[in-house]
Design a protein around this motif. Structure first.
Motif, PDB file in Angstrom:
ATOM      1  N   GLU A 138       0.769  -1.375  -0.363  1.00 49.65           N
ATOM      2  CA  GLU A 138       0.014  -0.231   0.273  1.00 49.65           C
ATOM      3  C   GLU A 138       1.405   1.240  -0.007  1.00 49.65           C
ATOM      4  OE1 GLU A 138      -2.252  -0.790   3.046  1.00 49.65           O
ATOM      5  OE2 GLU A 138      -3.306  -2.043   3.373  1.00 49.65           O
ATOM      6  N   TYR A 139       0.311   2.117  -0.603  1.00 49.22           N
ATOM      7  CA  TYR A 139       1.385   3.754  -0.526  1.00 49.22           C
ATOM      8  C   TYR A 139       0.303   5.078  -0.417  1.00 49.22           C
ATOM      9  CZ  TYR A 139       3.398  -0.118  -4.247  1.00 49.22           C
ATOM     10  OH  TYR A 139       3.826  -0.820  -4.221  1.00 49.22           O
ATOM     11  N   PRO A 140       0.233   4.966   0.981  1.00 47.08           N
ATOM     12  CA  PRO A 140      -0.676   5.941   1.241  1.00 47.08           C
ATOM     13  C   PRO A 140       0.580   7.438   1.782  1.00 47.08           C
ATOM     14  CG  PRO A 140       1.020   4.770   3.447  1.00 47.08           C
ATOM     15  CD  PRO A 140       0.778   3.764   2.437  1.00 47.08           C
ATOM     16  N   SER A 141       1.869   7.110   0.752  1.00 49.98           N
ATOM     17  CA  SER A 141       2.075   8.806   0.502  1.00 49.98           C
ATOM     18  C   SER A 141       3.121   8.512  -0.421  1.00 49.98           C
ATOM     19  CB  SER A 141       2.261   9.422   1.816  1.00 49.98           C
ATOM     20  OG  SER A 141       3.379   8.913   2.654  1.00 49.98           O
ATOM     21  N   SER A 142       3.261   9.661  -0.752  1.00 52.57           N
ATOM     22  CA  SER A 142       5.009   9.343  -1.284  1.00 52.57           C
ATOM     23  C   SER A 142       6.462   8.768  -1.164  1.00 52.57           C
ATOM     24  CB  SER A 142       5.163  10.663  -2.388  1.00 52.57           C
ATOM     25  OG  SER A 142       5.586  11.516  -1.723  1.00 52.57           O
ATOM     26  N   ASP A 143       6.150   8.951   0.747  1.00 52.33           N
ATOM     27  CA  ASP A 143       7.293   8.463   1.329  1.00 52.33           C
ATOM     28  C   ASP A 143       6.906   7.418   2.369  1.00 52.33           C
ATOM     29  OD1 ASP A 143       5.243  10.646   2.690  1.00 52.33           O
ATOM     30  OD2 ASP A 143       7.298  11.254   3.271  1.00 52.33           O
ATOM     31  N   VAL A 144       6.151   6.807   1.725  1.00 48.96           N
ATOM     32  CA  VAL A 144       5.568   6.041   2.854  1.00 48.96           C
ATOM     33  C   VAL A 144       4.975   4.827   1.934  1.00 48.96           C
ATOM     34  CG1 VAL A 144       3.860   5.056   5.185  1.00 48.96           C
ATOM     35  CG2 VAL A 144       5.148   7.497   4.810  1.00 48.96           C
ATOM     36  N   LEU A 164       5.122  -4.490   7.344  1.00 49.70           N
ATOM     37  CA  LEU A 164       6.003  -3.678   7.922  1.00 49.70           C
ATOM     38  C   LEU A 164       5.887  -2.368   7.442  1.00 49.70           C
ATOM     39  CD1 LEU A 164       9.075  -5.287   6.387  1.00 49.70           C
ATOM     40  CD2 LEU A 164       8.520  -5.575   8.335  1.00 49.70           C
ATOM     41  N   LYS A 165       6.277  -0.851   7.503  1.00 58.90           N
ATOM     42  CA  LYS A 165       6.070   0.496   7.315  1.00 58.90           C
ATOM     43  C   LYS A 165       7.388   1.205   7.294  1.00 58.90           C
ATOM     44  CE  LYS A 165       3.384   3.522   9.285  1.00 58.90           C
ATOM     45  NZ  LYS A 165       2.339   4.107  10.146  1.00 58.90           N
ATOM     46  N   ILE A 166       8.214   1.076   5.827  1.00 60.63           N
ATOM     47  CA  ILE A 166       8.391   1.801   5.029  1.00 60.63           C
ATOM     48  C   ILE A 166       8.900   2.947   4.697  1.00 60.63           C
ATOM     49  CG2 ILE A 166      10.574   1.450   3.371  1.00 60.63           C
ATOM     50  CD1 ILE A 166       9.278  -1.516   2.522  1.00 60.63           C
ATOM     51  N   PHE A 167       9.957   4.095   5.945  1.00 59.41           N
ATOM     52  CA  PHE A 167       9.778   5.478   5.094  1.00 59.41           C
ATOM     53  C   PHE A 167      10.888   6.081   4.129  1.00 59.41           C
ATOM     54  CE2 PHE A 167       7.668   4.524   9.278  1.00 59.41           C
ATOM     55  CZ  PHE A 167       6.745   5.233   9.511  1.00 59.41           C
ATOM     56  N   LEU A 168       9.925   6.917   3.423  1.00 53.67           N
ATOM     57  CA  LEU A 168      12.097   7.629   2.381  1.00 53.67           C
ATOM     58  C   LEU A 168      11.641   8.557   2.844  1.00 53.67           C
ATOM     59  CD1 LEU A 168       9.720   4.554   0.999  1.00 53.67           C
ATOM     60  CD2 LEU A 168      11.906   4.650  -0.562  1.00 53.67           C
TER      61      LEU A 168
END
Length: 291
Positions: A138-144, A164-168
């Motif tokens: 899932e892509y809740p925002s451009s940086d997650v 997992l929550k991946i933060f960019l």
């Protein structure tokens, strides 16, 4: 790392630009970024400052134009075949061996994965066709990016095993939070990352491959996490157990690079960082690339 003998780093060329852009460009004298053709991985045990070889693997790569289609190691422990549809990676098949306890006790391993995309060509699901297990994106925002893992029980019903929550930030993965059973109240561990300013060759490939692979298929050389989709190279990784509080138990790893004149790494070694000069026993993992 010697427990996990399935592993690779895969890279390919990225080239783009409209005809107008090409007409207005000044000549580029930099050497072109090359595709990796060979990769040698070594596991070494360090005891009192002396290294002894535990395992060595030599990988080769085959391409069809710009698309990677096959990776294999000369020992026969790993063969990966990749298939594409309309330019998108849609299938990854892996055959080889996995080692649970030691190098003398291989277990046959096979797995085929199907990649599914939405209308915007974003990867949204990866299915394990051999077991019925899958993971979603899932892509809740451009940086997650949120990754959810599901297994099927005996009745065929799917249940969430972890999330997992991946933060960019600036095209680099800065933090990965892992939760049990997809429950935000059950934080299991947190990884944080620091980077250098040179290009990560994995960034030059279709990142969907890194997202799609089973974790144990790229466990060697710390590829078991999602930092490999980052633009730059990880210089330090810290894994916090039971959350990211300062008092949480943690392990810190450092990566040391040697670069070519095109800023692609020629070699890397990775090891757990120790806080004092006392000789300790540890495992060092290194990689040497041929382009």
């Amino acid at each position: 790392m010697k427990k996990y003998l399935l592993g690779i780093l895969l890279f390919s060329i990225v080239s783009c630009g409209s005809s107008d852009e090409l007409d207005n460009q000044t000549p580029n004298t930099d050497p072109p970024l090359g595709k990796i053709k060979t990769l040698t991985l070594k596991d070494e045990e360090i005891a009192n400052g002396i290294a002894s070889l535990v395992q060595k693997q030599d990988f080769k790569f085959e391409y069809n134009n710009d698309q990677l289609i096959k990776v294999w190691d000369t020992n026969g422990d790993y063969t990966e075949n990749l298939s594409y549809t309309n330019g998108l990676l849609t299938s990854v098949s892996i055959v080889g061996n996995t080692y649970v306890m030691d190098l003398s006790n291989p277990y046959p391993f096979t797995e085929k994965r199907q990649l599914i995309y939405d209308n915007n060509q974003r990867l949204i699901k990866v299915k394990n066709l051999d077991s019925g297990n899958y993971k979603t994106f899932e892509y809740p925002s451009s940086d997650v990016i949120i990754v959810k893992y599901y297994n099927e029980n005996y009745s065929g019903a799917a249940f969430n095993t972890e999330m997992l929550k991946i933060f960019l930030n600036n095209h680099n993965v800065t933090k990965v939070e892992r939760y049990e059973e997809g429950n935000l109240s059950k934080l299991r561990d947190v990884k944080t990352y620091e980077y250098d300013h040179n290009i990560n060759p994995n960034y030059l490939i279709d990142r969907n491959r890194i997202l799609a692979l089973p974790e144990y298929a790229y466990n060697i050389f710390i590829l078991q996490d999602y930092s490999q989709i980052s633009r730059n190279n990880v210089s330090k990784e810290i894994k916090y157990y039971f959350g990211s509080l300062p008092e949480s138990p943690k392990k810190e790893f450092e990566m040391v690079y040697q670069y070519q004149n095109n800023n692609l790494p020629s070699s890397i070694y990775y090891q757990e960082k120790v806080s004092d000069a006392t000789p300790v026993d540890y495992l060092r993992v290194s990689a040497v690339y041929g382009y």
